[in-house]
Design an enzyme around this catalytic site. Structure first.
Site, short mmCIF file in Angstrom:
data_model
loop_
_atom_site.label_atom_id
_atom_site.label_comp_id
_atom_site.label_asym_id
_atom_site.label_seq_id
_atom_site.Cartn_x
_atom_site.Cartn_y
_atom_site.Cartn_z
N CYS B 129 0.81 -1.23 0.00
CA CYS B 129 0.00 0.00 0.00
C CYS B 129 0.84 1.27 0.00
O CYS B 129 0.45 2.28 -0.60
CB CYS B 129 -1.01 -0.01 1.14
SG CYS B 129 -0.30 -0.37 2.74
N HIS B 242 -1.75 6.50 5.39
CA HIS B 242 -0.29 6.65 5.37
C HIS B 242 0.07 8.00 4.75
O HIS B 242 -0.64 8.50 3.87
CB HIS B 242 0.35 5.57 4.49
CG HIS B 242 0.30 4.18 5.05
ND1 HIS B 242 -0.10 3.88 6.33
CD2 HIS B 242 0.65 2.99 4.48
CE1 HIS B 242 -0.01 2.56 6.53
NE2 HIS B 242 0.44 2.01 5.42
#
Lengths: 333, 333
Positions: B129, B242
């Site tokens: 990811c 993130h």
């Protein structure tokens, strides 16, 4: 050692309180302690060695007779009192940004450049705490191999932004898990459970003033106007201790082992090897700068990457000023 | 569009649940939905479009007749079931790291390289990811100017490490402010109020496996074996989303305005200009990748720095797999 007359301007702020605690911890030769504040804090007390000392409202006569004056306020307050501080003839160690780039004022990080202080330098500037920590971490590398460029990303603690910032953060910790709203009293966003990649005011070139300090102050401290430092400052939900992801391009060829050895030999550094790593929680209250994750960089030629952490109040602001004061006391007083 | 037989292996994990939620949100043409788990989760239910679907224990026959199978488990589980998945003749989109670097398996980020999927590619890998988010943020720059090297520092959310990580974090949020101890059930340190600069196992060269993915997977996705990417992965006390501080050295000369325009034109990007900035809290649940802090790098020649954020469960794992599935459904089914 001679007992000194010490004055702290901005005693009730985060840096002032930390400095007072550190003078107590280190048994610094404080003969008398004058604590100064503004309208809001004057009249309140701070405890030093078991004695409650009242904070006085700073005025033009507050600094008379001081051996060492610590400035723990922002630049505008330092500026207001500077003429009276100068008139006092005491040594003034200033934590604000006011004097840092003044060519007549030494910008000091003990362990790097205390030798730049001459007896007649009554004004001394304390660098930005991020600059102090990052430079201390890379200094043994700089000395051994030279550094041409650095890329730095900072994970900066909330306390670095002062009391108001800590208040917002602590309210958020208390209320957000219960799904209660907390007003944005300091930061432009919630900091609990978030990161804020903008510290300070942004300038025309897209960098914030906080980010530009690393190169501007770094060049002066290292006495190397050619070093290039790019910095990204990010606020993280950590109470105290700043961390930095650093990549440094070196002038001479190196080995990771050589760098680990150099860092391991620096008395103020604590070096971690895998699987151990530095972290903010492990760095709290310590004068050490913790370094780890030391490895050969994969993107740039002859570059090393590392991660470093330190308590920005202890080593970065209060402790740096106190170490500087110790040098002055031992050398000139 | 044809109604599809969908199977999710690892349905009860964070990525599996997010994927199921996204299929519902996007009205993905699910004709039948088979949810698979292991010993622990089988027998429990997950709600899809108002219907509670029981999770079955995965076995060799579980995949028969599937049009699309999503793998939402770790590599060892994928490996165990791969022969039966292959035998099913369905398209398998795998979130684990097992197949990512297999040269016979396309590694897909929709908006970058869906064209690499051929009808006969029944196995497709979903990238890490962090790699997805960072590459999506820089891809318009890569296309326009070329990128020779990248320096990336990640601020990675706790949910990226799975349910166990979130459980430790949530307990810490609840108990640490009351000065109660919380056992380290997942991370090697407390993550609340801390950052942990070590994600994954460290390898001999000092990098963690998580850090090496960015270059290894990035080269395959961009079809450019010369790009050099150095990565430092740090866990931060953020629940989801993130963030990455990125510096990219470009092959052609550029202007910041040109880059802002290119990023602003990418439909999946949300571009912030000062005083605004991307942040995890602003990115939650969105398919967008947020970019900001775009500026000319001060340390490296012809380099740009930026900061990007995205919900790593939505855009990074579940959403990337679902976008890939949509492409397959529209193109081959």
């Amino acid at each position: 050692m001679k007992q000194l007359k010490i004055t702290v301007l901005g005693a009730s702020g985060i840096v002032g309180r930390e400095l007072i605690r550190l003078m107590e911890r280190d048994n610094f030769p404080v003969g008398s302690l004058t604590l100064l504040g503004g309208e809001k804090s004057s009249g309140s007390f701070i405890c030093f060695k078991g004695e409650d000392i009242k904070i006085k409202k700073a005025d033009k006569k507050s600094f008379e007779g001081s051996d060492i004056i610590f400035g723990c306020t922002k630049a505008s307050i330092t500026k207001e009192f500077l003429p009276f501080i100068k008139a006092s003839k005491g040594y003034f160690i200033d934590n604000s940004s006011l004097l840092r780039l003044d060519e007549n004022v030494p910008l000091i990080v003990p362990n790097i450049n205390c030798h730049c202080i001459k007896k007649e330098n009554k004004l001394i500037a304390n660098p930005n705490c991020s600059t102090i920590i990052t430079l201390l971490a890379v200094y043994p590398i700089f000395e051994l191999y030279g550094i041409s460029a650095m890329e730095v990303t900072g994970f900066q603690a909330v306390s670095g932004a002062g009391q108001g910032a800590l208040e917002q953060f602590k309210k958020e910790i208390r209320y957000i898990p219960n799904r209660e709203n907390v007003p944005l009293s300091f930061f432009p966003e919630t900091i609990f459970g978030n990161v804020i990649p903008m510290i300070g005011a942004s300038s025309e070139n897209g960098f914030t003033d906080e980010e530009l300090k690393m190169q501007n102050e770094g060049r002066k401290i290292l006495d190397d106007s050619s070093i290039k430092i790019n910095c990204t400052c990010v606020r993280v939900p950590v109470e105290r201790c700043h961390s930095f992801s650093v990549t440094a391009v070196l002038k001479k060829s190196f080995t990771v082992e050589g760098i680990k050895k150099a860092l391991g030999n620096a008395p103020y550094l604590r070096e971690y090897s895998e699987p151990y790593f530095p972290s903010p929680l492990k760095s709290e209250k310590s004068m050490s700068v913790c370094v780890g994750r030391i490895r050969k960089n994969m993107a740039f030629e002859n570059a090393v990457s590392l991660f470093c952490c330190s308590d920005q109040l202890v080593r970065g602001a209060g402790g740096n000023a106190l170490e500087t004061a110790k040098y002055i006391a031992e050398t000139f007083l």
